[in-house]
Design a protein around this motif. Structure first.
Motif, mmCIF file in Angstrom:
data_model
loop_
_atom_site.group_PDB
_atom_site.id
_atom_site.type_symbol
_atom_site.label_atom_id
_atom_site.label_comp_id
_atom_site.label_asym_id
_atom_site.label_seq_id
_atom_site.Cartn_x
_atom_site.Cartn_y
_atom_site.Cartn_z
ATOM 1 N N CYS A 168 0.861 -1.187 0.000
ATOM 2 C CA CYS A 168 0.000 0.000 0.000
ATOM 3 C C CYS A 168 0.888 1.225 0.000
ATOM 4 N N ASP A 169 0.383 2.311 -0.551
ATOM 5 C CA ASP A 169 1.157 3.547 -0.643
ATOM 6 C C ASP A 169 1.043 4.326 0.656
ATOM 7 N N ASN A 210 3.287 7.393 3.010
ATOM 8 C CA ASN A 210 4.443 8.265 3.144
ATOM 9 C C ASN A 210 5.303 7.734 4.276
ATOM 10 N N ARG A 223 -0.790 8.400 1.154
ATOM 11 C CA ARG A 223 -0.490 9.284 0.044
ATOM 12 C C ARG A 223 -1.781 9.701 -0.638
ATOM 13 N N ASP A 274 -2.717 9.376 -3.752
ATOM 14 C CA ASP A 274 -3.315 8.431 -4.696
ATOM 15 C C ASP A 274 -3.927 7.210 -4.019
ATOM 16 N N LYS A 275 -3.622 6.937 -2.785
ATOM 17 C CA LYS A 275 -4.249 5.873 -1.989
ATOM 18 C C LYS A 275 -4.438 4.588 -2.784
ATOM 19 N N THR A 276 -3.352 3.935 -3.129
ATOM 20 C CA THR A 276 -3.427 2.716 -3.925
ATOM 21 C C THR A 276 -2.983 1.511 -3.111
ATOM 22 N N ARG A 292 -2.041 -2.415 -3.722
ATOM 23 C CA ARG A 292 -1.668 -3.329 -4.815
ATOM 24 C C ARG A 292 -1.571 -4.747 -4.268
ATOM 25 N N ALA A 317 -2.870 0.727 5.206
ATOM 26 C CA ALA A 317 -3.190 2.030 4.625
ATOM 27 C C ALA A 317 -4.082 2.859 5.548
#
Length: 132
Positions: free
Chosen positions: A17-18, A20, A26, A28-30, A32, A53
């Motif tokens: 997960c994205d 910081n 972040r 874009d809150k992605t 994967r 996240a």
């Protein structure tokens, strides 16, 4: 949140997960998840990355236990049956069953479920990313 199937993952990683470095999500809150995962393990990976996240302050041990518990709970019949009455779940189930039928007719191997646009009245999303 964006959700993405991808094969572009380190060999020993099934989800990311994205975040910081300071732990805040972040823009874009992605989330994967490795392409091809299925069943309870797939759900465990999705829950695991979403927990990271949503709650970046949780330690890995708590995230692992909570994700596994959630996946096991969601996969229970008494939870799944009422969930099947949700219009979004029905829409996805119809798309998946239709894909399986097309695969049977063309003798293709089973393919993972398509990602769907889950907004009211939305259509199919592309085959790798969905937003919820």
């Amino acid at each position: 949140w964006k959700f993405q199937f991808t094969s572009d993952m380190p060999p020993d990683v099934d989800g990311l997960c994205d975040l910081n470095l300071d732990g805040r999500p972040r823009v874009d809150k992605t989330v994967r998840v490795r392409s091809g995962l299925e069943g309870e393990y797939f759900l465990d990976c999705v829950c695991h990355e979403f927990l990271h996240a949503a709650f970046p302050f949780l330690n890995e041990e708590h995230v692992e236990q909570a994700a596994t518990d959630l996946a096991q709970l969601i996969c229970r019949r008494e939870v799944l049956e009422p969930l099947l009455s949700c219009w979004g779940v029905q829409k996805i189930a119809r798309a998946v069953i239709g894909q399986w039928e097309r695969d049977l007719i063309t003798m293709k191997p089973h393919t993972p479920a398509l990602a769907m646009d889950l907004t009211e009245g939305g259509g199919e999303a592309d085959d790798t990313t969905a937003e919820a």
